[in-house]
Design a protein around this motif. Sequence first.
Motif, PDB file in Angstrom:
ATOM      1  N   VAL A   1     -49.991  71.688  -8.087  1.00 32.39           N
ATOM      2  CA  VAL A   1     -51.494  72.922  -7.607  1.00 32.39           C
ATOM      3  C   VAL A   1     -50.038  74.305  -7.853  1.00 32.39           C
ATOM      4  N   ARG A   2     -50.580  75.006  -8.745  1.00 33.42           N
ATOM      5  CA  ARG A   2     -50.575  76.154  -9.530  1.00 33.42           C
ATOM      6  C   ARG A   2     -51.294  77.543  -9.432  1.00 33.42           C
ATOM      7  N   ASN A   3     -52.595  77.290  -9.395  1.00 31.85           N
ATOM      8  CA  ASN A   3     -54.050  78.479  -9.382  1.00 31.85           C
ATOM      9  C   ASN A   3     -53.962  78.659  -7.659  1.00 31.85           C
ATOM     10  N   PRO A   4     -53.582  79.990  -7.339  1.00 28.13           N
ATOM     11  CA  PRO A   4     -54.087  80.501  -6.256  1.00 28.13           C
ATOM     12  C   PRO A   4     -54.944  80.232  -5.409  1.00 28.13           C
ATOM     13  N   ARG A   5     -55.774  80.276  -5.767  1.00 27.32           N
ATOM     14  CA  ARG A   5     -57.756  79.832  -5.403  1.00 27.32           C
ATOM     15  C   ARG A   5     -57.208  78.348  -5.001  1.00 27.32           C
ATOM     16  N   GLN A   6     -56.609  77.583  -5.840  1.00 32.28           N
ATOM     17  CA  GLN A   6     -56.753  76.197  -5.718  1.00 32.28           C
ATOM     18  C   GLN A   6     -55.475  76.256  -4.891  1.00 32.28           C
ATOM     19  N   LEU A   7     -54.561  76.589  -4.092  1.00 32.87           N
ATOM     20  CA  LEU A   7     -53.321  76.504  -3.367  1.00 32.87           C
ATOM     21  C   LEU A   7     -54.937  77.063  -2.180  1.00 32.87           C
TER      22      LEU A   7
ATOM     23  N   ALA B   1     -57.391  76.502  -1.239  1.00 30.80           N
ATOM     24  CA  ALA B   1     -58.286  75.234  -0.712  1.00 30.80           C
ATOM     25  C   ALA B   1     -57.625  73.792   0.020  1.00 30.80           C
ATOM     26  N   VAL B   2     -55.999  73.854  -0.599  1.00 25.89           N
ATOM     27  CA  VAL B   2     -55.415  72.889  -0.356  1.00 25.89           C
ATOM     28  C   VAL B   2     -54.668  73.335   1.272  1.00 25.89           C
ATOM     29  N   ARG B   3     -54.460  75.105   1.204  1.00 22.55           N
ATOM     30  CA  ARG B   3     -54.332  74.971   2.148  1.00 22.55           C
ATOM     31  C   ARG B   3     -55.313  75.164   3.283  1.00 22.55           C
ATOM     32  N   ALA B   4     -57.052  75.097   2.993  1.00 22.80           N
ATOM     33  CA  ALA B   4     -57.853  75.388   4.174  1.00 22.80           C
ATOM     34  C   ALA B   4     -57.691  74.558   4.608  1.00 22.80           C
ATOM     35  N   LEU B   5     -58.076  72.890   3.069  1.00 21.02           N
ATOM     36  CA  LEU B   5     -57.829  71.539   3.942  1.00 21.02           C
ATOM     37  C   LEU B   5     -56.744  70.787   4.629  1.00 21.02           C
ATOM     38  N   TRP B   6     -55.338  71.607   5.055  1.00 22.97           N
ATOM     39  CA  TRP B   6     -54.631  70.914   5.134  1.00 22.97           C
ATOM     40  C   TRP B   6     -54.929  71.634   6.767  1.00 22.97           C
ATOM     41  N   GLN B   7     -55.489  73.076   6.670  1.00 21.27           N
ATOM     42  CA  GLN B   7     -55.480  73.537   8.851  1.00 21.27           C
ATOM     43  C   GLN B   7     -56.650  72.886   8.638  1.00 21.27           C
ATOM     44  N   THR B   8     -57.507  72.500   8.737  1.00 24.64           N
ATOM     45  CA  THR B   8     -58.438  71.734   8.952  1.00 24.64           C
ATOM     46  C   THR B   8     -58.194  70.387   9.549  1.00 24.64           C
ATOM     47  N   ARG B   9     -57.746  70.019   8.163  1.00 22.42           N
ATOM     48  CA  ARG B   9     -56.739  67.957   8.446  1.00 22.42           C
ATOM     49  C   ARG B   9     -56.369  68.197  10.202  1.00 22.42           C
ATOM     50  N   ASP B  10     -55.559  69.670  10.466  1.00 25.11           N
ATOM     51  CA  ASP B  10     -54.086  69.601  10.973  1.00 25.11           C
ATOM     52  C   ASP B  10     -55.269  69.611  12.478  1.00 25.11           C
ATOM     53  N   SER B  11     -56.092  70.540  12.332  1.00 25.82           N
ATOM     54  CA  SER B  11     -57.277  70.842  13.776  1.00 25.82           C
ATOM     55  C   SER B  11     -57.323  69.862  14.321  1.00 25.82           C
ATOM     56  N   PHE B  12     -57.843  68.815  13.237  1.00 27.17           N
ATOM     57  CA  PHE B  12     -59.047  67.660  13.858  1.00 27.17           C
ATOM     58  C   PHE B  12     -58.204  66.272  14.206  1.00 27.17           C
ATOM     59  N   ALA B  13     -57.146  65.927  13.670  1.00 28.13           N
ATOM     60  CA  ALA B  13     -56.306  65.569  13.556  1.00 28.13           C
ATOM     61  C   ALA B  13     -55.435  65.144  14.915  1.00 28.13           C
ATOM     62  N   ARG B  14     -54.927  67.390  15.588  1.00 24.98           N
ATOM     63  CA  ARG B  14     -54.478  66.934  17.248  1.00 24.98           C
ATOM     64  C   ARG B  14     -55.136  67.255  17.647  1.00 24.98           C
ATOM     65  N   ASP B  15     -56.260  67.564  17.877  1.00 25.73           N
ATOM     66  CA  ASP B  15     -57.071  67.835  18.711  1.00 25.73           C
ATOM     67  C   ASP B  15     -57.981  65.659  19.331  1.00 25.73           C
ATOM     68  N   ARG B  16     -57.384  64.535  17.856  1.00 29.16           N
ATOM     69  CA  ARG B  16     -58.168  64.211  18.682  1.00 29.16           C
ATOM     70  C   ARG B  16     -56.799  62.386  18.508  1.00 29.16           C
ATOM     71  N   ASP B  17     -55.239  63.319  18.773  1.00 32.35           N
ATOM     72  CA  ASP B  17     -53.778  62.699  18.407  1.00 32.35           C
ATOM     73  C   ASP B  17     -53.921  61.627  17.271  1.00 32.35           C
ATOM     74  N   LEU B  18     -54.335  62.004  16.186  1.00 32.43           N
ATOM     75  CA  LEU B  18     -54.370  60.901  15.258  1.00 32.43           C
ATOM     76  C   LEU B  18     -52.751  61.359  14.401  1.00 32.43           C
ATOM     77  N   ALA B  19     -52.478  60.457  13.408  1.00 35.10           N
ATOM     78  CA  ALA B  19     -51.818  61.469  12.657  1.00 35.10           C
ATOM     79  C   ALA B  19     -52.353  61.699  11.401  1.00 35.10           C
ATOM     80  N   PRO B  20     -52.491  62.645  10.638  1.00 36.49           N
ATOM     81  CA  PRO B  20     -52.818  63.472   9.524  1.00 36.49           C
ATOM     82  C   PRO B  20     -52.824  62.196   8.345  1.00 36.49           C
ATOM     83  N   GLY B  21     -52.092  62.210   8.511  1.00 36.30           N
ATOM     84  CA  GLY B  21     -52.581  60.622   6.663  1.00 36.30           C
ATOM     85  C   GLY B  21     -53.570  60.310   7.488  1.00 36.30           C
TER      86      GLY B  21
END
Length: 418
Positions: free
Chosen positions: A231-237, A239-259
């Motif tokens: 992923v080299r396009n800034p807009r796609q990057l 999207a990666v950032r937003a999805l990663w941060q959303t996943r991280d928050s979801f995983a932390r709240d439920r104590d689940l491995a992000p993967g």
Amino acid sequence: MEAASPETVGSDRPEPVLLTEPTDGVPPVVDTPAELQAAATALAAGTGPVAVDTERASGYRYSQRAYLVQLRREGAGTVLVDPVALDGALDPLVPALADTEWVLHAASQDLPCLAELDLRPSRLFDTELAGRLAGFERVSLGALVERILGYRLEKGHSAADWSRRPLPEDWLVYAALDVELLIALRDAMHDELVRQGKLDWAYEEFEAVRTAEPAPPRAEPWRRTSGIHRVRNPRQLAAVRALWQTRDSFARDRDLAPGRVLPDSSIVQAAQANPNTEAELVALPVFGGRQQRRRASIWLQALRTARRLENDELPTPTTAHDGPPPTNRWADRDPEAAARLSAVRAALSEIAERHNLPLENLLLPDLVRRTCWTPPEDRSATGVAELLRGKGAREWQIDLTAHSLSAALQATPPPDTA
């Protein structure tokens, strides 16, 4: 148990003895305050060092907490403690283990979760690190126990979900065996380090591990998403950032491995596909699964957030870092630095070979790169020693390398500051 000398280990040695059960059997898991107090009293009355290990659930849980603590000491036997059942309150163990040498294998992996339980060693012996300093090629617990002690450990539950309750009996066997031979291995490795004249070096290394500060959090951890190089396009990057941060928050709240919440590959795929609707999102692999369909609105909202960003809010394709560039670019960027690096690596390789040490244990590779990219103004042995000491090198490392590093760094002249 009597240790075999490392020098006698070879193809003519008898087959290692397979250990399938602890010598004294599997002790009941300590999961009540009364049982914990009794175990602490027994450990305090024991003699010699204490073997320590933990079991985590890294591939299943967000946290790196310990879900089982294993202890063994002469006179006390093996103790298996369930910190979850005890709400993490293991206070009786603190005075019981005070002023006692702790023996761990790859201690840096276990010390953080032990510290969360207020368990911190005052002295440390790391059998994995000892094996590295002694020059052994294979330094896993199983490899060292087999080579040094002549026993084979059954390994099969290291990646298990240790948050599961009740813990299966065969898992407890595995956990107890992990500390069964640690003291004997410690004694054998101690003798081997004495034989090689490296015991003082080892204790400097053990102390550095024991007192190491936690690594600071990464400024942009989302950039470590596997496959992000596609992923080299800034807009796609974004999207990666937003999805990663959303996943991280979801995983932390439920104590689940992000993967387990959403694989990295799916984050990259969604950023590249950029779906506009839930139907388009769930048409992608993985997102069509039952759980992901339930979470589709969450992921779609993250993608929409990234799309609404202004251009100046988008992430750059690369992130700035405080270290030198990749070494394969040095010849073009700074030929003199490349020459210094080549000379230093050759000098360090000779020292490491002479002392039967892994190169990375002689000096950290990152420290070597930084020193060669930005050498000290004073390139004398004294100046180099001061630089290494300021960057956390141990005295034994400085003694072995400072003079050779000084000579190598002076292979090219310092820049003209006139």
